[in-house]
Design a protein around this motif. Sequence first.
Motif, PDB file in Angstrom:
ATOM      1  N   SER A  83      52.967  -6.448 104.547  1.00  0.00           N
ATOM      2  CA  SER A  83      54.314  -6.325 103.984  1.00  0.00           C
ATOM      3  C   SER A  83      55.151  -5.320 104.744  1.00  0.00           C
ATOM      4  O   SER A  83      56.336  -5.549 104.995  1.00  0.00           O
ATOM      5  CB  SER A  83      54.246  -5.937 102.504  1.00  0.00           C
ATOM      6  OG  SER A  83      54.004  -7.066 101.697  1.00  0.00           O
ATOM      7  N   LEU A  84      54.547  -4.195 105.136  1.00  0.00           N
ATOM      8  CA  LEU A  84      55.298  -3.194 105.893  1.00  0.00           C
ATOM      9  C   LEU A  84      55.828  -3.783 107.200  1.00  0.00           C
ATOM     10  O   LEU A  84      56.966  -3.513 107.595  1.00  0.00           O
ATOM     11  CB  LEU A  84      54.411  -1.975 106.179  1.00  0.00           C
ATOM     12  CG  LEU A  84      54.150  -1.035 105.002  1.00  0.00           C
ATOM     13  CD1 LEU A  84      53.095  -0.001 105.372  1.00  0.00           C
ATOM     14  CD2 LEU A  84      55.431  -0.347 104.563  1.00  0.00           C
ATOM     15  N   TRP A  85      55.008  -4.589 107.853  1.00  0.00           N
ATOM     16  CA  TRP A  85      55.452  -5.203 109.114  1.00  0.00           C
ATOM     17  C   TRP A  85      56.639  -6.115 108.868  1.00  0.00           C
ATOM     18  O   TRP A  85      57.642  -6.072 109.597  1.00  0.00           O
ATOM     19  CB  TRP A  85      54.291  -5.978 109.738  1.00  0.00           C
ATOM     20  CG  TRP A  85      54.561  -6.440 111.138  1.00  0.00           C
ATOM     21  CD1 TRP A  85      54.304  -5.767 112.289  1.00  0.00           C
ATOM     22  CD2 TRP A  85      55.176  -7.683 111.530  1.00  0.00           C
ATOM     23  NE1 TRP A  85      54.706  -6.520 113.376  1.00  0.00           N
ATOM     24  CE2 TRP A  85      55.243  -7.694 112.936  1.00  0.00           C
ATOM     25  CE3 TRP A  85      55.661  -8.781 110.827  1.00  0.00           C
ATOM     26  CZ2 TRP A  85      55.778  -8.758 113.658  1.00  0.00           C
ATOM     27  CZ3 TRP A  85      56.202  -9.850 111.541  1.00  0.00           C
ATOM     28  CH2 TRP A  85      56.251  -9.829 112.941  1.00  0.00           C
ATOM     29  N   TRP A  86      56.544  -6.955 107.845  1.00  0.00           N
ATOM     30  CA  TRP A  86      57.628  -7.880 107.551  1.00  0.00           C
ATOM     31  C   TRP A  86      58.866  -7.150 107.014  1.00  0.00           C
ATOM     32  O   TRP A  86      59.995  -7.501 107.366  1.00  0.00           O
ATOM     33  CB  TRP A  86      57.164  -8.927 106.535  1.00  0.00           C
ATOM     34  CG  TRP A  86      56.322 -10.014 107.117  1.00  0.00           C
ATOM     35  CD1 TRP A  86      54.973 -10.190 106.971  1.00  0.00           C
ATOM     36  CD2 TRP A  86      56.765 -11.098 107.941  1.00  0.00           C
ATOM     37  NE1 TRP A  86      54.559 -11.305 107.646  1.00  0.00           N
ATOM     38  CE2 TRP A  86      55.629 -11.888 108.252  1.00  0.00           C
ATOM     39  CE3 TRP A  86      58.000 -11.493 108.444  1.00  0.00           C
ATOM     40  CZ2 TRP A  86      55.696 -13.038 109.035  1.00  0.00           C
ATOM     41  CZ3 TRP A  86      58.084 -12.646 109.223  1.00  0.00           C
ATOM     42  CH2 TRP A  86      56.945 -13.403 109.514  1.00  0.00           C
ATOM     43  N   PHE A  87      58.672  -6.165 106.151  1.00  0.00           N
ATOM     44  CA  PHE A  87      59.822  -5.395 105.671  1.00  0.00           C
ATOM     45  C   PHE A  87      60.583  -4.798 106.850  1.00  0.00           C
ATOM     46  O   PHE A  87      61.817  -4.811 106.889  1.00  0.00           O
ATOM     47  CB  PHE A  87      59.363  -4.263 104.745  1.00  0.00           C
ATOM     48  CG  PHE A  87      59.168  -4.667 103.315  1.00  0.00           C
ATOM     49  CD1 PHE A  87      60.192  -5.276 102.601  1.00  0.00           C
ATOM     50  CD2 PHE A  87      57.968  -4.420 102.660  1.00  0.00           C
ATOM     51  CE1 PHE A  87      60.015  -5.643 101.272  1.00  0.00           C
ATOM     52  CE2 PHE A  87      57.791  -4.781 101.338  1.00  0.00           C
ATOM     53  CZ  PHE A  87      58.816  -5.390 100.643  1.00  0.00           C
ATOM     54  N   ASN A  88      59.843  -4.265 107.790  1.00  0.00           N
ATOM     55  CA  ASN A  88      60.477  -3.605 108.925  1.00  0.00           C
ATOM     56  C   ASN A  88      61.227  -4.599 109.814  1.00  0.00           C
ATOM     57  O   ASN A  88      62.256  -4.266 110.402  1.00  0.00           O
ATOM     58  CB  ASN A  88      59.423  -2.865 109.749  1.00  0.00           C
ATOM     59  CG  ASN A  88      60.020  -1.808 110.635  1.00  0.00           C
ATOM     60  OD1 ASN A  88      60.663  -0.881 110.169  1.00  0.00           O
ATOM     61  ND2 ASN A  88      59.809  -1.947 111.935  1.00  0.00           N
TER      62      ASN A  88
ATOM     63  N   ARG B 194      52.778   7.643 107.866  1.00  0.00           N
ATOM     64  CA  ARG B 194      51.766   7.210 108.822  1.00  0.00           C
ATOM     65  C   ARG B 194      52.410   6.567 110.038  1.00  0.00           C
ATOM     66  O   ARG B 194      53.482   5.994 109.971  1.00  0.00           O
ATOM     67  CB  ARG B 194      50.842   6.167 108.170  1.00  0.00           C
ATOM     68  CG  ARG B 194      49.989   6.716 107.076  1.00  0.00           C
ATOM     69  CD  ARG B 194      49.077   5.634 106.514  1.00  0.00           C
ATOM     70  NE  ARG B 194      49.851   4.516 105.980  1.00  0.00           N
ATOM     71  CZ  ARG B 194      49.818   3.315 106.492  1.00  0.00           C
ATOM     72  NH1 ARG B 194      49.100   3.060 107.558  1.00  0.00           N
ATOM     73  NH2 ARG B 194      50.526   2.328 105.954  1.00  0.00           N
ATOM     74  N   THR B 195      51.730   6.646 111.154  1.00  0.00           N
ATOM     75  CA  THR B 195      52.198   5.972 112.351  1.00  0.00           C
ATOM     76  C   THR B 195      51.875   4.491 112.240  1.00  0.00           C
ATOM     77  O   THR B 195      50.715   4.102 112.119  1.00  0.00           O
ATOM     78  CB  THR B 195      51.509   6.549 113.605  1.00  0.00           C
ATOM     79  OG1 THR B 195      51.809   7.933 113.688  1.00  0.00           O
ATOM     80  CG2 THR B 195      51.998   5.835 114.847  1.00  0.00           C
ATOM     81  N   LEU B 196      52.901   3.653 112.240  1.00  0.00           N
ATOM     82  CA  LEU B 196      52.721   2.219 112.123  1.00  0.00           C
ATOM     83  C   LEU B 196      52.739   1.585 113.508  1.00  0.00           C
ATOM     84  O   LEU B 196      53.236   2.168 114.464  1.00  0.00           O
ATOM     85  CB  LEU B 196      53.834   1.628 111.249  1.00  0.00           C
ATOM     86  CG  LEU B 196      53.842   2.130 109.805  1.00  0.00           C
ATOM     87  CD1 LEU B 196      55.058   1.570 109.076  1.00  0.00           C
ATOM     88  CD2 LEU B 196      52.577   1.729 109.080  1.00  0.00           C
ATOM     89  N   PRO B 197      52.181   0.371 113.633  1.00  0.00           N
ATOM     90  CA  PRO B 197      52.153  -0.288 114.954  1.00  0.00           C
ATOM     91  C   PRO B 197      53.550  -0.583 115.454  1.00  0.00           C
ATOM     92  O   PRO B 197      54.505  -0.668 114.698  1.00  0.00           O
ATOM     93  CB  PRO B 197      51.374  -1.586 114.675  1.00  0.00           C
ATOM     94  CG  PRO B 197      51.527  -1.809 113.203  1.00  0.00           C
ATOM     95  CD  PRO B 197      51.576  -0.449 112.593  1.00  0.00           C
TER      96      PRO B 197
END
Length: 411
Positions: A153-158, A36-39
């Motif tokens: 979590s995806l934002w922080w993982f990245n 998916r396209t993430l922010p």
Amino acid sequence: MAQCVRSTLNPLRTPHSVTRTVSVQNPAFASVSFLRTLPEFKKYPKPCSLVMSCQGKAQNQQEERPQLSLDDLVTSNRKGEVLGTIKDSLSNCLSETNLLATVPGLKSRIKGKVRDIYDAGDYLILITTDRLSAFDRNLASIPFKGQVLNETSLWWFNNTQHITPNAIVSSPDRNVVIAKKCSVFPIEFVVRGYVTGSTDTSLWTVYNKGVRNYCGNELSDGLVKNQKLPANILTPTTKAADHDVPISPNEIVERGFMTQAEFDEASMKALSLFEFGQRVAKEHGLILVDTKYEFGRSSDGSILLIDEIHTPDSSRYWLAGSYEERFQKGLEPENVDKEFLRLWFKENSNPYEDEVLPAAPAELVTELAWRYIFLYETITGSRIDIIPTQEPIHDRISRNTSQALSSLRQL
């Protein structure tokens, strides 16, 4: 978030060499057609190598910080935009999953407190549900909670790959992560910056009972609830099936849960992640009070961050602007997490002993759903898409997961 195979590691084997130098990595996850396209992610500078060592710089580089207030939670225009959607979704939460019947090639399922974990051979599929867990049991289902946790979590993982690698492979659905398999250390690395909490293992609960040495940390007399600690501390717990048990670093090594080298590396990463999370939260008018991290060892020997990171489920957040005044008056901090619902259950039941708990009031469930969304959008600067669809959530997850696994197996 990125859960791994849960197996106790053999403490007698020769540990891999550990280095305290953390290199900056590519912040983007694997690029595959179904991802998916993430922010857009804000890039933050690499934190100081030792926790608390940035304080001198911070004092010389004071910046104007945004001051959030309870009014931002209560009267926000954004709240008015999403409240109707939340209320309409109270009866359409993702409480259970059964991908074994809908996704080809899955071997087994483990049902966690919030996440359902499926074995897909070379990978694990983690479904973040809308279940709310506290006091070692499920309390309610919160609309869009699973999606918000997953994307938080995806934002922080990245944004933390310069501190530690993680087990994320991709996220084919707003509630789904595909992760690498690894052996999980049966320890939760709980990091705390304040004396607070309401559960049996919280720092304030044990301190108020007279405990002055907690998980290897010496605590001075005279501390009061919600007071900031002189320095962040690590209070590990074992990952017991029914209840987390506090444990000291020495016991972790002596009982064979981790080698000394493994514990040293994981604890350094946990403290560095927390210091970084506190700085990011402060930039957005928030206080990251405490949180927990989990780690596992991958097939190549590296220690990976797994599960979730800095979500309102695993973390406590307060509003920074009102903290000091309320603390001086002996008032509870204004929070942006599930603590207010935990307190409601403590006031209306014995959540550790009562066989049946009262149903959470709909207005509190709705408020918690909004707070999860508020926290995500405040920290990331991105609006989360919570537009409901006619398609059942489980059907959407099954379709997207099947397509993702098919693509992965062709790589």
